[in-house]
Design an enzyme around this catalytic site. Structure first.
Site, mmCIF file in Angstrom:
data_model
loop_
_atom_site.group_PDB
_atom_site.id
_atom_site.type_symbol
_atom_site.label_atom_id
_atom_site.label_comp_id
_atom_site.label_asym_id
_atom_site.label_seq_id
_atom_site.Cartn_x
_atom_site.Cartn_y
_atom_site.Cartn_z
ATOM 1 N N ASP A 246 -9.723 6.323 5.463
ATOM 2 C CA ASP A 246 -9.163 5.623 4.311
ATOM 3 C C ASP A 246 -9.730 6.152 2.995
ATOM 4 O OD1 ASP A 246 -8.036 4.087 6.271
ATOM 5 O OD2 ASP A 246 -8.744 2.169 5.493
ATOM 6 N N HIS A 391 -13.939 6.495 6.385
ATOM 7 C CA HIS A 391 -13.458 6.737 5.027
ATOM 8 C C HIS A 391 -13.694 8.193 4.645
ATOM 9 C CE1 HIS A 391 -13.936 2.376 5.203
ATOM 10 N NE2 HIS A 391 -13.040 2.299 4.238
#
Length: 430
Positions: A246, A391
């Site tokens: 992400d 992430h």
């Protein structure tokens, strides 16, 4: 077993006041000690039934159809409906049956875990003029009568495969809708869904933050159960997992992760932020060219659950346009920032062609950033079908560092690392 099946079939009948009510049904025999055939109602002489409407309804029912659509229970899938009619206005789930509402078409479709239509509800205006005595005068007495809160449900067993039900609210005594059901197809949906609890820890979270996270995790399990096929925490119970990233793209960690995946000949899944896609299009292009999925993580990384439907729609449209400008495709998978979802987010996403993908393992690489903890959260908790959250933004150096060891250990444990389209069986792009 017979009592269980009877209860289950009773459970999925709809009321006139709600699309998806709880159904507490009892047969005529349970109420009166008599069979349905003994339930005597004489049609009044001054109200002639609409013979043609009822006869046409019965003829269509023998083919598994209703007048408001060309689709048939047991024969068509919900995917056939979506291909012709587009996404439903809203959806819900009761037990193992999922419902898609098309109010403009006066129709609700129920389907099982295999996406096969098992129930079609028609709210055609012509039906609203019919009364029970008129139905009996044309079709004869029903095979059974059941009550559901304030409704009477009159059922006709058309064939071994199909049942036709007329739902008549007591306060109007006129048909609210009909339900054409394939009971044999509903029985197969009673297997509990494979939904994993969300794993992952961080010693840097306060007691309050940890409790809030646990509450959210429990809520998401229920959301996934209530919106199966629209909200995913994990994939099927197979020895496959997906790596997701992400908050990118950036100029350092996202390219590093892309390179690592390429070195191991793997496909990852990047949920990119729209405004960053616009800023770093060359990184997005590299991710896509290398075979990774480029998916939506909203445009500004705002909490979508705090927005109105029109604002969510605008945000999703902006993001997909930025992605389309780079790769020529529009994503069909969405990960809302913070995993924040509510009915508005789910409904708006569905109406705009999105499925929502959350996660079942949280590396918490934004909280306790050491590569050792990131690896621990994955390798200690790994299960069949896990979707792993990491992430790739500019402070996730330790995530990029941990990735090679995670890949090697997952492979050693026998897990196949695949993209979300493969894991979930859902299209990545529109």
């Amino acid at each position: 077993m017979k009592k269980f099946l009877l209860y289950f079939l009773c459970l999925i009948s709809l009321t006139s006041c709600s699309l998806f009510p709880r159904d507490n049904t009892k047969s005529v025999k349970e109420h009166t000690g008599k069979k349905a055939e003994e339930h005597q109602i004489t049609p009044p002489d001054d109200k002639e039934p609409n013979h043609s409407l009822l006869e046409n309804t019965m003829e269509l029912a023998q083919e598994g159809k209703v007048a408001t659509s060309n689709f048939a229970v047991h024969m068509n899938s919900i995917n056939d409906v979506k291909k012709q009619w587009g996404p439903a206005a809203n959806t819900d789930q009761i037990g193992g049956i999922y419902y898609a509402n098309y109010p403009a078409k006066h129709t609700v479709f129920g389907y099982n875990a295999k996406n096969i239509l098992v129930d079609i509800r028609s709210y055609d205006e012509q039906l609203h003029q019919l009364t029970y005595p008129q139905i009996v005068k044309t079709l004869g007495k029903p095979d059974y009568l059941r009550t559901n809160q304030d409704d009477q449900i009159y059922g006709y067993k058309i064939t071994q495969q199909f049942e036709l039900r007329f739902i008549v609210p007591k306060n109007t005594e006129k048909v609210d809708h009909i339900s054409l059901l394939s009971p044999n197809d509903t029985v197969a949906t009673t297997t509990p869904p494979y939904i994993l609890p969300i794993k992952g820890v961080s010693k840097n979270l306060s007691v309050t933050a940890w409790q809030n996270m646990q509450n959210w995790r429990n809520q998401m399990i229920q959301v996934a159960k209530n919106h199966q096929n629209f909200v995913f925490l994990n994939g099927p119970n197979k020895k496959r997992v997906a790596l997701t990233f992400d908050d990118g793209p950036d100029l350092m960690n996202t390219p590093s992760i892309i390179e690592t995946l390429a070195n191991y000949h793997l496909k990852g899944n990047f949920f990119f932020i729209g405004e960053k896609v616009k800023k770093y299009p060359e990184v997005v292009q590299k991710a896509y060219t290398n075979g990774n999925l480029v998916l939506s993580h909203s445009y500004f990384h705002h909490d979508l659950s705090k927005l109105q439907a029109v604002e969510i729609k605008t945000d999703l449209a902006q993001t997909e346009e930025e992605i389309f400008e780079v790769i020529g495709k529009k994503p069909a998978l969405l990960r809302p920032p913070y995993g924040a979802v509510n009915n508005t987010v789910i409904t708006t996403a569905a109406q705009n062609g999105y499925k929502i993908v959350l996660w079942s393992i949280d590396t918490l690489d934004w909280s306790q950033m050491e590569s050792s903890n990131i690896e621990y959260n994955v390798l200690k908790n790994i299960r069949n079908g896990d979707i792993i959250l990491m992430h790739s933004d500019d402070d996730k150096v330790q995530t990029a560092k941990a990735l090679p060891h995670i890949i090697e250990e997952l492979t050693r444990k026998g897990f196949e690392i695949v993209d979300l389209q493969t894991l979930l069986g859902q299209k990545a792009y529109k």
